[in-house]
Every structure is written in structure tokens, then in C-alpha cells.
Write a protein that holds these residues in place. Structure first.
Motif, PDB file in Angstrom:
ATOM      1  N   LEU A   1      11.057 -13.968  36.642  1.00 14.82           N
ATOM      2  CA  LEU A   1      10.944 -12.513  36.475  1.00 14.82           C
ATOM      3  C   LEU A   1      11.930 -11.802  37.391  1.00 14.82           C
ATOM      4  CD1 LEU A   1       7.095 -11.841  36.228  1.00 14.82           C
ATOM      5  CD2 LEU A   1       8.758 -12.165  34.398  1.00 14.82           C
ATOM      6  N   ALA A   2      12.025 -12.263  38.644  1.00 14.01           N
ATOM      7  CA  ALA A   2      12.884 -11.588  39.618  1.00 14.01           C
ATOM      8  C   ALA A   2      14.354 -11.703  39.202  1.00 14.01           C
ATOM      9  CB  ALA A   2      12.671 -12.198  40.998  1.00 14.01           C
ATOM     10  N   ILE A   3      14.793 -12.893  38.795  1.00 17.90           N
ATOM     11  CA  ILE A   3      16.213 -13.084  38.478  1.00 17.90           C
ATOM     12  C   ILE A   3      16.568 -12.411  37.156  1.00 17.90           C
ATOM     13  CG2 ILE A   3      18.076 -14.764  38.141  1.00 17.90           C
ATOM     14  CD1 ILE A   3      16.758 -16.583  40.045  1.00 17.90           C
ATOM     15  N   ARG A   4      15.642 -12.458  36.201  1.00 15.48           N
ATOM     16  CA  ARG A   4      15.845 -11.734  34.934  1.00 15.48           C
ATOM     17  C   ARG A   4      16.177 -10.274  35.211  1.00 15.48           C
ATOM     18  NH1 ARG A   4      10.540 -11.891  31.285  1.00 15.48           N
ATOM     19  NH2 ARG A   4      10.661 -14.022  30.610  1.00 15.48           N
ATOM     20  N   ASP A   5      15.381  -9.660  36.093  1.00 13.60           N
ATOM     21  CA  ASP A   5      15.585  -8.237  36.346  1.00 13.60           C
ATOM     22  C   ASP A   5      16.882  -7.984  37.104  1.00 13.60           C
ATOM     23  OD1 ASP A   5      13.509  -7.567  34.821  1.00 13.60           O
ATOM     24  OD2 ASP A   5      12.050  -7.408  36.443  1.00 13.60           O
ATOM     25  N   LYS A   6      17.247  -8.911  37.981  1.00 12.64           N
ATOM     26  CA  LYS A   6      18.537  -8.759  38.672  1.00 12.64           C
ATOM     27  C   LYS A   6      19.684  -8.860  37.667  1.00 12.64           C
ATOM     28  CE  LYS A   6      17.177  -9.751  43.285  1.00 12.64           C
ATOM     29  NZ  LYS A   6      17.025 -10.649  44.400  1.00 12.64           N
ATOM     30  N   LEU A   7      19.514  -9.756  36.716  1.00 14.40           N
ATOM     31  CA  LEU A   7      20.547  -9.909  35.687  1.00 14.40           C
ATOM     32  C   LEU A   7      20.682  -8.617  34.874  1.00 14.40           C
ATOM     33  CD1 LEU A   7      22.376 -12.219  34.682  1.00 14.40           C
ATOM     34  CD2 LEU A   7      20.653 -12.710  32.947  1.00 14.40           C
ATOM     35  N   GLN A   8      19.559  -8.010  34.557  1.00 12.88           N
ATOM     36  CA  GLN A   8      19.603  -6.716  33.845  1.00 12.88           C
ATOM     37  C   GLN A   8      20.319  -5.660  34.678  1.00 12.88           C
ATOM     38  OE1 GLN A   8      16.724  -4.894  31.049  1.00 12.88           O
ATOM     39  NE2 GLN A   8      15.259  -5.818  32.459  1.00 12.88           N
ATOM     40  N   ASP A   9      20.058  -5.651  36.003  1.00 15.53           N
ATOM     41  CA  ASP A   9      20.704  -4.664  36.885  1.00 15.53           C
ATOM     42  C   ASP A   9      22.221  -4.865  36.889  1.00 15.53           C
ATOM     43  OD1 ASP A   9      18.219  -3.800  37.550  1.00 15.53           O
ATOM     44  OD2 ASP A   9      18.166  -4.752  39.533  1.00 15.53           O
ATOM     45  N   VAL A  10      22.637  -6.132  36.994  1.00 15.35           N
ATOM     46  CA  VAL A  10      24.073  -6.435  37.011  1.00 15.35           C
ATOM     47  C   VAL A  10      24.705  -6.021  35.692  1.00 15.35           C
ATOM     48  CG1 VAL A  10      25.765  -8.314  37.025  1.00 15.35           C
ATOM     49  CG2 VAL A  10      23.882  -8.325  38.648  1.00 15.35           C
ATOM     50  N   PHE A  11      24.003  -6.274  34.619  1.00 15.54           N
ATOM     51  CA  PHE A  11      24.495  -5.898  33.296  1.00 15.54           C
ATOM     52  C   PHE A  11      24.673  -4.376  33.237  1.00 15.54           C
ATOM     53  CE2 PHE A  11      23.371  -4.540  28.944  1.00 15.54           C
ATOM     54  CZ  PHE A  11      24.480  -5.050  28.292  1.00 15.54           C
ATOM     55  N   ALA A  12      23.670  -3.640  33.731  1.00 14.73           N
ATOM     56  CA  ALA A  12      23.752  -2.172  33.698  1.00 14.73           C
ATOM     57  C   ALA A  12      24.911  -1.682  34.560  1.00 14.73           C
ATOM     58  CB  ALA A  12      22.435  -1.574  34.189  1.00 14.73           C
ATOM     59  N   ALA A  13      25.135  -2.362  35.693  1.00 12.92           N
ATOM     60  CA  ALA A  13      26.165  -1.902  36.631  1.00 12.92           C
ATOM     61  C   ALA A  13      27.578  -2.266  36.167  1.00 12.92           C
ATOM     62  CB  ALA A  13      25.898  -2.494  38.019  1.00 12.92           C
ATOM     63  N   THR A  14      27.732  -3.386  35.462  1.00 11.16           N
ATOM     64  CA  THR A  14      29.083  -3.868  35.156  1.00 11.16           C
ATOM     65  C   THR A  14      29.423  -3.802  33.673  1.00 11.16           C
ATOM     66  OG1 THR A  14      28.330  -6.132  34.805  1.00 11.16           O
ATOM     67  CG2 THR A  14      28.983  -5.558  37.050  1.00 11.16           C
ATOM     68  N   GLY A  15      28.423  -3.812  32.789  1.00 13.18           N
ATOM     69  CA  GLY A  15      28.688  -3.821  31.341  1.00 13.18           C
ATOM     70  C   GLY A  15      29.323  -5.119  30.859  1.00 13.18           C
ATOM     71  N   VAL A  16      29.232  -6.169  31.679  1.00 12.18           N
ATOM     72  CA  VAL A  16      29.804  -7.466  31.283  1.00 12.18           C
ATOM     73  C   VAL A  16      29.112  -7.967  29.997  1.00 12.18           C
ATOM     74  CG1 VAL A  16      28.175  -8.732  32.800  1.00 12.18           C
ATOM     75  CG2 VAL A  16      30.306  -9.825  32.136  1.00 12.18           C
ATOM     76  N   THR A  17      29.881  -8.562  29.107  1.00 13.96           N
ATOM     77  CA  THR A  17      29.302  -9.172  27.905  1.00 13.96           C
ATOM     78  C   THR A  17      28.533 -10.425  28.328  1.00 13.96           C
ATOM     79  OG1 THR A  17      31.142  -8.406  26.540  1.00 13.96           O
ATOM     80  CG2 THR A  17      29.884 -10.277  25.690  1.00 13.96           C
ATOM     81  N   ILE A  18      27.275 -10.501  27.951  1.00 12.55           N
ATOM     82  CA  ILE A  18      26.462 -11.654  28.353  1.00 12.55           C
ATOM     83  C   ILE A  18      26.052 -12.446  27.108  1.00 12.55           C
ATOM     84  CG2 ILE A  18      24.222 -12.344  29.322  1.00 12.55           C
ATOM     85  CD1 ILE A  18      24.471 -10.171  31.387  1.00 12.55           C
ATOM     86  N   VAL A  19      26.247 -13.749  27.172  1.00 16.62           N
ATOM     87  CA  VAL A  19      25.775 -14.644  26.114  1.00 16.62           C
ATOM     88  C   VAL A  19      24.858 -15.657  26.777  1.00 16.62           C
ATOM     89  CG1 VAL A  19      26.409 -16.191  24.231  1.00 16.62           C
ATOM     90  CG2 VAL A  19      28.011 -14.411  24.957  1.00 16.62           C
ATOM     91  N   MET A  20      23.592 -15.631  26.406  1.00 16.74           N
ATOM     92  CA  MET A  20      22.615 -16.471  27.101  1.00 16.74           C
ATOM     93  C   MET A  20      21.827 -17.324  26.121  1.00 16.74           C
ATOM     94  SD  MET A  20      19.589 -15.169  29.582  1.00 16.74           S
ATOM     95  CE  MET A  20      18.113 -15.578  28.704  1.00 16.74           C
ATOM     96  N   ILE A  21      21.722 -18.620  26.425  1.00 16.23           N
ATOM     97  CA  ILE A  21      20.847 -19.490  25.641  1.00 16.23           C
ATOM     98  C   ILE A  21      19.468 -19.449  26.282  1.00 16.23           C
ATOM     99  CG2 ILE A  21      20.388 -21.869  24.957  1.00 16.23           C
ATOM    100  CD1 ILE A  21      23.397 -22.400  25.165  1.00 16.23           C
ATOM    101  N   SER A  22      18.445 -19.354  25.447  1.00 17.48           N
ATOM    102  CA  SER A  22      17.086 -19.390  25.988  1.00 17.48           C
ATOM    103  C   SER A  22      16.230 -20.267  25.098  1.00 17.48           C
ATOM    104  CB  SER A  22      16.514 -17.980  26.036  1.00 17.48           C
ATOM    105  OG  SER A  22      15.160 -18.038  26.431  1.00 17.48           O
ATOM    106  N   HIS A  23      15.270 -20.989  25.704  1.00 15.69           N
ATOM    107  CA  HIS A  23      14.334 -21.757  24.869  1.00 15.69           C
ATOM    108  C   HIS A  23      13.009 -21.013  24.779  1.00 15.69           C
ATOM    109  CE1 HIS A  23      13.061 -22.988  28.883  1.00 15.69           C
ATOM    110  NE2 HIS A  23      11.881 -23.121  28.327  1.00 15.69           N
ATOM    111  N   ASP A  24      12.988 -19.787  25.326  1.00 10.68           N
ATOM    112  CA  ASP A  24      11.764 -18.995  25.374  1.00 10.68           C
ATOM    113  C   ASP A  24      12.017 -17.733  24.541  1.00 10.68           C
ATOM    114  OD1 ASP A  24       9.880 -17.088  26.071  1.00 10.68           O
ATOM    115  OD2 ASP A  24       9.745 -17.741  28.150  1.00 10.68           O
ATOM    116  N   LEU A  25      11.363 -17.670  23.378  1.00  5.64           N
ATOM    117  CA  LEU A  25      11.655 -16.581  22.441  1.00  5.64           C
ATOM    118  C   LEU A  25      11.310 -15.220  23.038  1.00  5.64           C
ATOM    119  CD1 LEU A  25      12.698 -15.835  19.658  1.00  5.64           C
ATOM    120  CD2 LEU A  25      10.405 -16.190  18.756  1.00  5.64           C
ATOM    121  N   GLU A  26      10.220 -15.166  23.783  1.00  5.64           N
ATOM    122  CA  GLU A  26       9.826 -13.893  24.406  1.00  5.64           C
ATOM    123  C   GLU A  26      10.917 -13.415  25.359  1.00  5.64           C
ATOM    124  OE1 GLU A  26       5.725 -12.690  25.288  1.00  5.64           O
ATOM    125  OE2 GLU A  26       6.305 -13.008  27.380  1.00  5.64           O
ATOM    126  N   GLU A  27      11.434 -14.351  26.149  1.00  2.07           N
ATOM    127  CA  GLU A  27      12.492 -14.011  27.097  1.00  2.07           C
ATOM    128  C   GLU A  27      13.767 -13.579  26.363  1.00  2.07           C
ATOM    129  OE1 GLU A  27      13.380 -16.692  30.479  1.00  2.07           O
ATOM    130  OE2 GLU A  27      15.147 -17.133  29.269  1.00  2.07           O
TER     131      GLU A  27
END
Ligand code: ATP
Ligand code: MG
Length: 269
Positions: free
Chosen positions: A187-213
């Protein structure tokens, strides 16, 4: 029946024309592994400045796809363009599936983060400044002079993510970055990743095995089939950011997750 109609109203499928601003265009990708076809004439478009989450059955080739796009593995055929440019002209950050093998164990956390900057020829002072910036951005509460084995899994993964962002990449790939972490760290790192995304607008491509996530984080969810792998469907989730735990009970979130699960069940078996 009525639930299905609800999905149809809520779920927007995007096609090629519906993405404004492409960052990654893959055309005619073909890859055989162990004598079996994994991808055959596969096309893919990833939108610029968005979070795309890839979800698909075990072994369908998600990591292989990311490795080929990132230039770590050669396809048998196919072309990749990044904003119209070849791979050699773009900065890519990569966070690997297993954080335990990702960091250099003989280097302190700080030196791990600095490593790509050292390769890029930055001075000691420039490297220190960049690490301090990242430490502030990620609100790091542990000692970066420790070695990886002295850090928790969540702290090591945070160091991996900081290292992947050190050179300010245009595109960040993450391969199941939370799969080996406990729920609190996730939960903590997910939210940090969202913050970085908001701050930088970097294109993110993420594989997840958790559909909710995947739905929680994504603007676009890319649902893959079993092999030979195709895109079963692209789904758009446009909830505002930052998304919070309340997002998980938002009716649109619930509907898109249910629809994605239906597609997955149909395509994975
Ligand atoms: N070097 C290789 N030689 C032969 N087969 C391979 C090789 N590497 C991967 N494979 C096979 O190719 C398929 C795709 O592997 P890949 O790791 O890309 O899948 P994945 O979707 O990331 O799986 P997971 O959900 O387990 O992370 C798997 O069936 C795997 O066993
Ligand atoms: Mg994988």
C-alpha cells in the motif's frame, strides 16, 4: 443479465484511434520460446503519460513482452518505436520481478541508486544531489548508507524504484513490483508510485498479478490471453487521482474490475 448491461455502460474499450499520444508502438512482434510460439504478429500501443497495467494468465509472456520492449531480449521479428524514435534514443527505467536479485548486494543503497548515474558520467556531487532529491520525493525514512541485506523487502523495493528513476526516464517498466511484499509495504509503495507519477508524468507500464491492484493504479488495463498471446481487451479506468482506499468501493471501480475478471476467465482457460 442486468449486471452485464451495467458493465457495458461503464466499461469503455479503447482502440488504436482512441489513444491520444502514443509512447510505445509495437508492430508485428513474433517470439518463439522453447520451440513454441509465444507471440505471433502481435501489435501493441501504449499511451504517453498514462499508467498501463498488464494483466494475464501465468506464463502467457508478460515478462518476456516487457523484456523485449525494453531491449533486454531480442524478438524474432517485429518493430518497436518510442514516440517515433528507436530504443537507443529513449531513457527507460526497469524494476524487475524479483527485488531480491535486483540490487547489487555489495553496494550500499545509496550506491545502488547512484549506479546508473555513474554509468551516465555524472559527477559525485551531481549524483549526491539526485539521490537527495529522490529521497525527499519518496519521503525515505531509513538510512541509505545501509546494504540491501540490512533493509526490509519494502525498503529494498523502494531502493530499486528510486534507482530506476534516477536518470529521469521517459518510460518506467515495473514487473510485478509488489508481488513479494507484505500488504502494508504494498500500500505504501503503491501510493508513492502514484505520487511520482503525478509529479513527473512519466509513462508507466506495470505488470500485475493482482487484478484489484491493476485496476486501482491503471488508466488503461491491458488484458492478455493465454498463449499464443493476444490482447483480449483494453479497458479504460478514468477515476481521478490520487486514488485512495475509497476508490476500491467506487461503483465504477467495482464494475470495471468485475468486467475485467469476466474477460480474464473467458480468455485464460
Ligand atoms: N528461455 C526460455 N526458454 C524456453 N521457455 C521460456 C524461456 N523463458 C520463458 N519461457 C516460457 O515462456 C513463457 C512466458 O514466460 P514469461 O516469464 O514471459 O511469462 P509471465 O507471463 O511473465 O509469467 P509469470 O506470470 O509467471 O510471471 C512461460 O511459459 C515460460 O515457461
Ligand atoms: Mg513474469
Amino acid at each position: 443479465m442486468s449486471a452485464n448491461v451495467g458493465y457495458q455502460n461503464n466499461v469503455k474499450q479503447i482502440n488504436q484511434a482512441g489513444i491520444s499520444g502514443l509512447d510505445i508502438v509495437v508492430t508485428g512482434l513474433t517470439k518463439y520460446l522453447g520451440g513454441k510460439v509465444l507471440y505471433e504478429d502481435f501489435d501493441l500501443q501504449i499511451a504517453r503519460g498514462k499508467i498501463t497495467c498488464i494483466f494475464g494468465p501465468n506464463g502467457c509472456g508478460k515478462s518476456t513482452l516487457l523484456n523485449m520492449i525494453a531491449g533486454l531480449l531480442q524478438p524474432d521479428k517485429g518493430q518497436m518505436k518510442f514516440g517515433g524514435k528507436p530504443r537507443s534514443q529513449v531513457q527507460i527505467g526497469y524494476v524487475f520481478q524479483n527485488y531480491r536479485d535486483a540490487l547489487f548486494p555489495w553496494l550500499r543503497a545509496r550506491a545502488n541508486i547512484e549506479y546508473p548515474l555513474l554509468s551516465a558520467g555524472l559527477s559525485r556531487r551531481q549524483r549526491q544531489i539526485r539521490v537527495e532529491e529522490l529521497a525527499q520525493q519518496f519521503n525515505v525514512g531509513f538510512d541509505l548508507d545501509r546494504y540491501p541485506y540490512e533493509l526490509s523487502g519494502g525498503q529494498q523495493q523502494l531502493v530499486s524504484i528510486m534507482r530506476s528513476l534516477a536518470t529521469r526516464p521517459n518510460i518506467l517498466f515495473l514487473d510485478e513490483p509488489f508481488s513479494a511484499l507484505d500488504y502494508e509495504a504494498t500500500l505504501a509503495i503503491r501510493d508513492k508510485l502514484q505520487d511520482v507519477f503525478a509529479a513527473t508524468g512519466v509513462t508507466i507500464v506495470m505488470i500485475s498479478h493482482d487484478l484489484e491492484e491493476a485496476v486501482y493504479l491503471a488508466d488503461h488495463i491491458l488484458l492478455l490471453t493465454k498463449r499464443p498471446t493476444r490482447i483480449a481487451e483494453r479497458v479504460v479506468f478514468e477515476a481521478s487521482r490520487p486514488r485512495t482506499l475509497d476508490t476500491l468501493s467506487d461503483p465504477e471501480f467495482v464494475s470495471i474490475k468485475a468486467h475485467s475478471l469476466d474477460v480474464f476467465r473467458r480468455e485464460a482457460s
